[in-house]
Scaffold this active site. Structure first.
Site, PDB file in Angstrom:
ATOM      1  N   SER A 188      13.610  24.919  50.788  1.00 57.66           N
ATOM      2  CA  SER A 188      13.210  24.100  49.717  1.00 57.66           C
ATOM      3  C   SER A 188      12.499  25.041  49.177  1.00 57.66           C
ATOM      4  O   SER A 188      12.008  26.001  48.137  1.00 57.66           O
ATOM      5  CB  SER A 188      11.701  22.830  49.487  1.00 57.66           C
ATOM      6  OG  SER A 188      11.990  21.614  50.215  1.00 57.66           O
ATOM      7  N   HIS A 215      17.401  21.828  47.420  1.00 56.44           N
ATOM      8  CA  HIS A 215      18.633  22.145  48.170  1.00 56.44           C
ATOM      9  C   HIS A 215      19.699  21.719  47.600  1.00 56.44           C
ATOM     10  O   HIS A 215      20.307  20.615  46.961  1.00 56.44           O
ATOM     11  CB  HIS A 215      17.935  21.098  48.994  1.00 56.44           C
ATOM     12  CG  HIS A 215      17.158  21.735  49.897  1.00 56.44           C
ATOM     13  ND1 HIS A 215      17.070  22.646  51.543  1.00 56.44           N
ATOM     14  CD2 HIS A 215      16.004  21.290  49.728  1.00 56.44           C
ATOM     15  CE1 HIS A 215      16.068  22.707  51.266  1.00 56.44           C
ATOM     16  NE2 HIS A 215      15.078  21.794  50.948  1.00 56.44           N
ATOM     17  N   HIS A 257      17.703  18.167  57.608  1.00 59.03           N
ATOM     18  CA  HIS A 257      16.502  18.321  58.245  1.00 59.03           C
ATOM     19  C   HIS A 257      16.240  16.583  58.794  1.00 59.03           C
ATOM     20  O   HIS A 257      17.332  15.603  58.692  1.00 59.03           O
ATOM     21  CB  HIS A 257      15.662  17.467  57.277  1.00 59.03           C
ATOM     22  CG  HIS A 257      15.239  18.317  55.376  1.00 59.03           C
ATOM     23  ND1 HIS A 257      16.096  19.207  55.186  1.00 59.03           N
ATOM     24  CD2 HIS A 257      14.565  19.580  55.810  1.00 59.03           C
ATOM     25  CE1 HIS A 257      15.433  20.277  54.274  1.00 59.03           C
ATOM     26  NE2 HIS A 257      14.560  20.398  54.608  1.00 59.03           N
ATOM     27  N   TYR A 308      14.266  14.419  58.796  1.00 60.25           N
ATOM     28  CA  TYR A 308      13.722  13.305  58.714  1.00 60.25           C
ATOM     29  C   TYR A 308      15.098  12.810  57.163  1.00 60.25           C
ATOM     30  O   TYR A 308      15.304  11.776  56.936  1.00 60.25           O
ATOM     31  CB  TYR A 308      12.438  13.414  57.405  1.00 60.25           C
ATOM     32  CG  TYR A 308      12.651  14.656  55.934  1.00 60.25           C
ATOM     33  CD1 TYR A 308      13.478  14.065  54.880  1.00 60.25           C
ATOM     34  CD2 TYR A 308      11.912  15.600  56.185  1.00 60.25           C
ATOM     35  CE1 TYR A 308      14.212  15.096  54.233  1.00 60.25           C
ATOM     36  CE2 TYR A 308      12.468  16.761  55.613  1.00 60.25           C
ATOM     37  CZ  TYR A 308      13.015  16.112  54.196  1.00 60.25           C
ATOM     38  OH  TYR A 308      13.153  17.611  53.045  1.00 60.25           O
ATOM     39  N   GLU A 309      15.874  13.137  57.251  1.00 59.45           N
ATOM     40  CA  GLU A 309      16.993  12.602  56.430  1.00 59.45           C
ATOM     41  C   GLU A 309      18.186  11.723  57.328  1.00 59.45           C
ATOM     42  O   GLU A 309      18.955  10.945  56.958  1.00 59.45           O
ATOM     43  CB  GLU A 309      18.156  13.863  55.524  1.00 59.45           C
ATOM     44  CG  GLU A 309      17.428  14.289  54.810  1.00 59.45           C
ATOM     45  CD  GLU A 309      18.442  15.948  54.488  1.00 59.45           C
ATOM     46  OE1 GLU A 309      18.633  15.630  53.451  1.00 59.45           O
ATOM     47  OE2 GLU A 309      18.259  17.058  55.263  1.00 59.45           O
ATOM     48  N   ALA A 349       9.270  26.246  53.046  1.00 61.39           N
ATOM     49  CA  ALA A 349       7.940  26.095  52.263  1.00 61.39           C
ATOM     50  C   ALA A 349       6.903  24.916  53.240  1.00 61.39           C
ATOM     51  O   ALA A 349       7.365  24.557  53.441  1.00 61.39           O
ATOM     52  CB  ALA A 349       8.659  24.850  50.914  1.00 61.39           C
ATOM     53  N   MET A 360       8.184  20.453  57.363  1.00 60.15           N
ATOM     54  CA  MET A 360       9.598  19.314  58.005  1.00 60.15           C
ATOM     55  C   MET A 360      10.709  20.083  58.143  1.00 60.15           C
ATOM     56  O   MET A 360      11.886  19.446  58.744  1.00 60.15           O
ATOM     57  CB  MET A 360       9.297  18.840  57.212  1.00 60.15           C
ATOM     58  CG  MET A 360       8.341  18.209  56.814  1.00 60.15           C
ATOM     59  SD  MET A 360       8.365  16.766  54.901  1.00 60.15           S
ATOM     60  CE  MET A 360       6.822  16.328  54.576  1.00 60.15           C
ATOM     61  N   SER A 361      10.777  21.521  58.688  1.00 61.12           N
ATOM     62  CA  SER A 361      12.354  21.981  59.385  1.00 61.12           C
ATOM     63  C   SER A 361      11.978  22.963  59.845  1.00 61.12           C
ATOM     64  O   SER A 361      10.966  23.291  61.051  1.00 61.12           O
ATOM     65  CB  SER A 361      12.462  22.464  58.044  1.00 61.12           C
ATOM     66  OG  SER A 361      12.240  23.899  57.082  1.00 61.12           O
ATOM     67  N   ASN A 403       1.632  24.460  48.814  1.00 60.92           N
ATOM     68  CA  ASN A 403       0.254  24.317  48.599  1.00 60.92           C
ATOM     69  C   ASN A 403      -0.384  24.277  49.588  1.00 60.92           C
ATOM     70  O   ASN A 403      -0.243  23.579  51.126  1.00 60.92           O
ATOM     71  CB  ASN A 403       0.863  22.992  48.574  1.00 60.92           C
ATOM     72  CG  ASN A 403       1.939  21.822  49.790  1.00 60.92           C
ATOM     73  OD1 ASN A 403       3.043  22.561  50.017  1.00 60.92           O
ATOM     74  ND2 ASN A 403       0.849  21.256  51.071  1.00 60.92           N
ATOM     75  N   HIS A 444       6.581  16.720  46.321  1.00 62.61           N
ATOM     76  CA  HIS A 444       7.452  17.494  46.295  1.00 62.61           C
ATOM     77  C   HIS A 444       7.541  18.827  45.207  1.00 62.61           C
ATOM     78  O   HIS A 444       8.131  20.009  44.999  1.00 62.61           O
ATOM     79  CB  HIS A 444       8.607  16.889  45.892  1.00 62.61           C
ATOM     80  CG  HIS A 444       9.867  18.367  46.778  1.00 62.61           C
ATOM     81  ND1 HIS A 444       9.892  18.849  47.376  1.00 62.61           N
ATOM     82  CD2 HIS A 444      11.117  18.278  46.361  1.00 62.61           C
ATOM     83  CE1 HIS A 444      11.031  19.754  47.864  1.00 62.61           C
ATOM     84  NE2 HIS A 444      11.672  18.321  46.925  1.00 62.61           N
TER      85      HIS A 444
HETATM   86  N1  HPA Z   1       3.037  19.612  54.308  1.00 57.12           N
HETATM   87  C1  HPA Z   1       4.317  19.758  55.434  1.00 57.12           C
HETATM   88  N2  HPA Z   1       5.460  20.327  54.907  1.00 57.12           N
HETATM   89  C2  HPA Z   1       5.166  20.334  53.393  1.00 57.12           C
HETATM   90  C3  HPA Z   1       4.149  21.008  52.566  1.00 57.12           C
HETATM   91  C4  HPA Z   1       3.605  20.523  53.553  1.00 57.12           C
HETATM   92  O1  HPA Z   1       2.348  20.305  52.881  1.00 57.12           O
HETATM   93  N3  HPA Z   1       4.418  21.422  51.411  1.00 57.12           N
HETATM   94  C5  HPA Z   1       5.413  21.857  52.172  1.00 57.12           C
HETATM   95  N4  HPA Z   1       6.519  21.800  52.794  1.00 57.12           N
END
Ligand code: HPA
Length: 273
Positions: free
Chosen positions: A30, A61, A83, A85-86, A113, A211-212, A235, A247
């Site tokens: 990301s 993406h 992903h 989740y998609e 990320a 998540m990847s 973050n 996001h």
């Molecule tokens: N959690 C999950 N996936 C992420 C995060 C997060 O805080 N930041 C970027 N991808």
């Protein structure tokens, strides 16, 4: 369509675009896809143009392979990934990596990320993935084993190649690039974690959450590729700071950290792989 067929379709299209000397594969996460623009003599293959390939629809993406040269090497980049989740079946999450393997690529850089679980981290920290915890509740190798890629029960004790990691830490220190090393824990998403889940992740030994990456790294280890994983902490994870996650924050930090990220990726491409 069977996975092998989809991979074969991709291999043929990529070879036509010129991958004969490809030696490095990269998956850009990301907000990190910009790196692909720095390659010379770029060729593009859109996922949508490959029969059977999934297409990623996540903001930040793109959905294509970028092939190009840098440091005298041919690099194949996935600009945008798939992903869980998609809604893709797990097996489809392996096809990008397996396509690269079939192109003859043995060195793979996986980036993402991620949220910072380790409270010593901050937005912008670069973390070398030392190991992962697959907390997705599933596994990309479930189902028929593709014996031509690897064994039914593959070893996962050195997914992120230890000698490459050791070398990279030395190179990064030499060049003054701050690089932490930690454990990446995968959640399925797409909801961000709750503060309680982040406390759990920390108790389990995680330093970052995302998540990847894990399905791709497992697929790469299965077929014997050498993997380096880099998380950009975009973050602090839920509950660490008293603020909501978004996001937009993820992509903003990724953009802000592009210069450091690029330095590290250049170092990997030029001297590590
Ligand atoms: N959690 C999950 N996936 C992420 C995060 C997060 O805080 N930041 C970027 N991808």
């Amino acid at each position: 369509m069977r996975t092998e067929e989809i991979i074969q379709n991709a291999v043929e299209m990529l070879q036509k675009a010129g991958t004969q000397n490809a030696s490095i594969g990269m998956i850009l996460g990301s907000g990190l896809g910009e790196y692909a623009e720095s390659l010379q003599n770029k060729r593009f293959v859109n996922y949508a143009d490959i029969n059977g390939y999934p297409v990623s629809g996540v903001a930040g993406h793109k959905s294509r392979f970028v092939i190009g040269e840098k440091f005298g090497k041919t690099i194949v980049i996935m600009q945008g990934r798939f992903h869980f989740y998609e809604g893709y079946p797990q097996e489809l999450l392996t096809i990008g990596v397996r396509t690269m393997k079939r192109l003859g690529i043995e060195n793979l850089l996986i980036t993402n990320a991620a949220g910072g679980v380790n409270t010593a981290y901050h937005a912008g920290t670069l973390m070398l993935i030392g190991d992962h915890i697959n907390f997705s509740g599933t596994n990309p190798l479930i189902g028929r084993n593709l014996d031509s890629f690897g064994p039914r029960f593959p070893d996962m004790s050195n997914v992120y190649d230890k000698s490459l990691r050791t070398k990279l830490k030395t190179l990064a220190a030499r060049d003054g690039i701050d690089l932490e090393e930690g454990v990446y824990l995968m959640m399925t998403g797409p909801s961000y974690e709750t503060p309680a889940e982040i406390r759990m992740a920390r108790a389990l030994g995680a330093d970052a959450v995302g998540m990847s990456t894990v399905p791709e790294a497992i697929a790469a280890a299965h077929c014997g590729m050498k993997v380096i994983g880099i998380s950009l902490i975009t973050n602090m994870a839920a509950g660490v700071l008293d603020q909501p996650l978004s996001h937009a924050e993820v992509t903003e930090t990724a953009n802000r950290s592009a210069e450091n990220f690029t330095k590290l990726v250049d170092l990997i491409a030029s001297e590590l792989f």
